[in-house]
Design a protein around this motif. Structure first.
Motif, mmCIF file in Angstrom:
data_model
loop_
_atom_site.group_PDB
_atom_site.id
_atom_site.type_symbol
_atom_site.label_atom_id
_atom_site.label_comp_id
_atom_site.label_asym_id
_atom_site.label_seq_id
_atom_site.Cartn_x
_atom_site.Cartn_y
_atom_site.Cartn_z
ATOM 1 N N ARG A 321 0.842 -1.203 0.000
ATOM 2 C CA ARG A 321 0.000 0.000 0.000
ATOM 3 C C ARG A 321 0.872 1.246 0.000
ATOM 4 O O ARG A 321 1.799 1.357 0.800
ATOM 5 C CB ARG A 321 -0.917 0.027 1.229
ATOM 6 C CG ARG A 321 -1.989 -1.025 1.251
ATOM 7 C CD ARG A 321 -2.839 -0.861 2.511
ATOM 8 N NE ARG A 321 -3.484 0.454 2.573
ATOM 9 C CZ ARG A 321 -4.141 0.909 3.636
ATOM 10 N NH1 ARG A 321 -4.235 0.162 4.735
ATOM 11 N NH2 ARG A 321 -4.706 2.097 3.605
ATOM 12 N N GLN A 322 0.582 2.175 -0.882
ATOM 13 C CA GLN A 322 1.309 3.439 -0.928
ATOM 14 C C GLN A 322 0.592 4.418 -0.008
ATOM 15 O O GLN A 322 -0.359 5.082 -0.390
ATOM 16 C CB GLN A 322 1.348 3.973 -2.366
ATOM 17 C CG GLN A 322 2.386 5.058 -2.583
ATOM 18 C CD GLN A 322 3.801 4.510 -2.593
ATOM 19 O OE1 GLN A 322 4.090 3.505 -3.238
ATOM 20 N NE2 GLN A 322 4.707 5.167 -1.872
ATOM 21 N N LEU A 323 1.073 4.513 1.239
ATOM 22 C CA LEU A 323 0.419 5.364 2.234
ATOM 23 C C LEU A 323 0.763 6.836 2.043
ATOM 24 O O LEU A 323 -0.051 7.719 2.308
ATOM 25 C CB LEU A 323 0.807 4.922 3.647
ATOM 26 C CG LEU A 323 0.514 3.462 4.008
ATOM 27 C CD1 LEU A 323 0.950 3.170 5.432
ATOM 28 C CD2 LEU A 323 -0.968 3.155 3.820
ATOM 29 N N ILE A 324 1.992 7.097 1.634
ATOM 30 C CA ILE A 324 2.449 8.434 1.291
ATOM 31 C C ILE A 324 3.041 8.335 -0.114
ATOM 32 O O ILE A 324 3.794 7.407 -0.399
ATOM 33 C CB ILE A 324 3.544 8.942 2.253
ATOM 34 C CG1 ILE A 324 3.235 8.588 3.704
ATOM 35 C CG2 ILE A 324 3.752 10.444 2.096
ATOM 36 C CD1 ILE A 324 4.421 8.767 4.637
ATOM 37 N N SER A 325 2.712 9.255 -0.970
ATOM 38 C CA SER A 325 3.193 9.137 -2.344
ATOM 39 C C SER A 325 4.713 9.243 -2.407
ATOM 40 O O SER A 325 5.344 9.940 -1.603
ATOM 41 C CB SER A 325 2.575 10.231 -3.226
ATOM 42 O OG SER A 325 3.068 11.509 -2.876
ATOM 43 N N GLU A 326 5.304 8.544 -3.380
ATOM 44 C CA GLU A 326 6.748 8.643 -3.587
ATOM 45 C C GLU A 326 7.147 10.071 -3.906
ATOM 46 O O GLU A 326 8.231 10.536 -3.527
ATOM 47 C CB GLU A 326 7.185 7.702 -4.711
ATOM 48 C CG GLU A 326 7.125 6.229 -4.343
ATOM 49 C CD GLU A 326 7.755 5.357 -5.403
ATOM 50 O OE1 GLU A 326 8.661 5.864 -6.118
ATOM 51 O OE2 GLU A 326 7.366 4.184 -5.531
#
Length: 407
Positions: A321-326
């Motif tokens: 899961r991408q909780l904070i964007s790259e």
């Protein structure tokens, strides 16, 4: 979110703010309530070097008082309006945790104890702002904050029963002055805003005042983005603005978007001040602080700190899961001319290797007074949390750790 052209170019090239090729780390993610351990030798680390790291951390424990109130006074008692208005607790032993490839390879002290983390709270604050940007609640960090915060209604626990009191206003306009209405989310995040005013009874000029106070108060305001000044009043103004955007308490936002998904415990507490209550959608809400300068901020255990550090090390991704964007992580790691060692608060960068001469330039540290530190090193796939070490000994403990990787 609008980004500087140099950042856009780096993203297109697959490089980061250091001009290095991006390294996406993956591997084991600890589930809630459990964290697998490995002996250092099982993962190819030098056992004696890890023991030396622990010994160094313990031997260089912070000399400040373990009494929370006394320690706060030792740090800030010489400042005007230095009285604590948020909670303070006594701290425990020097503690720490080393996480390699996602596994715990060493721990010491009292890692399950909940203690104040001081300005590491700022990294959590900037993160909830980042999630607001990722979700479109804030359209761009280059937007002015004033467009999102028209005014704030204060909540006074002492109800006035004697009619209207003309000396007390229940409405404040934190971004309405000629200077403040020009401030963007970007300069607030980077501590280059020079925001002016008084918030929760603390004037901006009273935080780490420089030189003659009267001259400092009367000075011309710096152009937004030009001058870096570490200032907790301005951090608290950002927390208030973020609360207004989310329209709910920031601890609730952090719990739902970050802490629960990474399996953090239920023991952490994010607090504000006795003076920082507002009315939000008809409900009393406490606007939390970004550190323990006047008490309050985040109180958290070492394991939960390490989980947050691992999340940032893994570029905002947790178990698929991408909780904070790259993109937000990259931006947080991008310095400014005003301070090449600082990204978004409280991401301290090592680009010029002044902070940690022994560490790679790509490493960063979430730092709070005490000293509390979360060392994140993508080159070695390691996160190290060290609590209650002397500030001047941060590089020493990192140097000891990195000996474990030498063949």
């Amino acid at each position: 979110m609008k980004r500087p052209l140099i950042t856009i170019a780096l993203l297109m090239l697959g490089t980061n703010a250091f001009g290095q090729k991006n390294k996406t780390l993956s591997g084991y993610y600890p589930p809630a309530g459990n964290w697998q351990t490995r002996a250092p030798s099982q993962l190819g680390l030098n056992e004696q070097a890890i023991k030396n790291t622990i010994s160094f951390a313990k031997a260089h424990e912070a000399k400040s008082s373990r009494n929370g109130e006394l320690s706060q006074h030792q740090s800030f008692g010489r400042e005007p309006f230095s009285e604590a208005v948020g909670p303070l607790t006594d701290r425990g032993d020097a503690s720490g945790l080393i996480v390699y490839k996602g596994y715990v390879v060493a721990q010491w002290g009292q890692p399950s104890r909940v203690d104040i983390v001081n300005s590491v709270t700022k990294s959590l604050l900037s993160t909830v702002v980042g999630v607001a940007v990722d979700r479109g609640l804030i359209h761009s960090t280059t937007d002015t904050v004033a467009n999102y915060v028209p005014f704030v209604e204060l909540y006074d626990l002492k109800i006035n029963t004697n009619g209207f009191d003309s000396s007390q206003s229940s409405i404040i306009y934190p971004f309405a002055s000629e200077h403040n209405r020009r401030l963007t989310w970007e300069v607030m995040l980077r501590q280059t805003s020079d925001w002016e005013g008084t918030l929760w009874g603390k004037p901006d000029w009273a935080d780490r005042p420089q030189g003659d106070i009267e001259q400092y108060k009367a000075r011309k305001r710096n152009e937004p983005g030009e001058v870096y000044k570490y200032n907790d009043v301005r951090v608290n103004a950002l927390a208030l603005a973020a609360t207004s955007v989310w329209r709910k308490p920031l601890p609730q936002v952090l719990k739902e978007t970050i802490m629960d998904p990474i399996g953090a415990s239920s023991t952490w507490r994010w607090t504000g001040y006795k003076t920082s209550w507002i009315v939000l959608d008809g409900q009393p809400v406490q606007s939390v602080s970004g550190g323990g300068h006047w008490g309050g901020g985040m109180f958290i255990n070492t394991f939960d700190m390490a989980r947050f550090g691992l999340l940032t090390l893994r570029q905002g991704k947790w178990n698929g899961r991408q909780l904070i964007s790259e993109q937000w992580i990259k931006q947080a790691l991008t310095p400014t001319k005003a301070n090449t060692g600082y990204g978004y608060m409280n991401w301290f960068l090592n680009i010029d290797k002044k902070l940690l001469p022994s560490a790679p330039a790509s490493a960063w540290v979430h730092i709070g007074n005490g000293t509390n530190m979360i060392y994140c090193d993508p080159e070695h796939d390691v996160v190290m949390v060290v609590r209650w070490i002397e500030n001047r000994d941060m590089d020493g403990v990192v140097k000891a750790l990195l000996e474990a990787f030498k063949k």
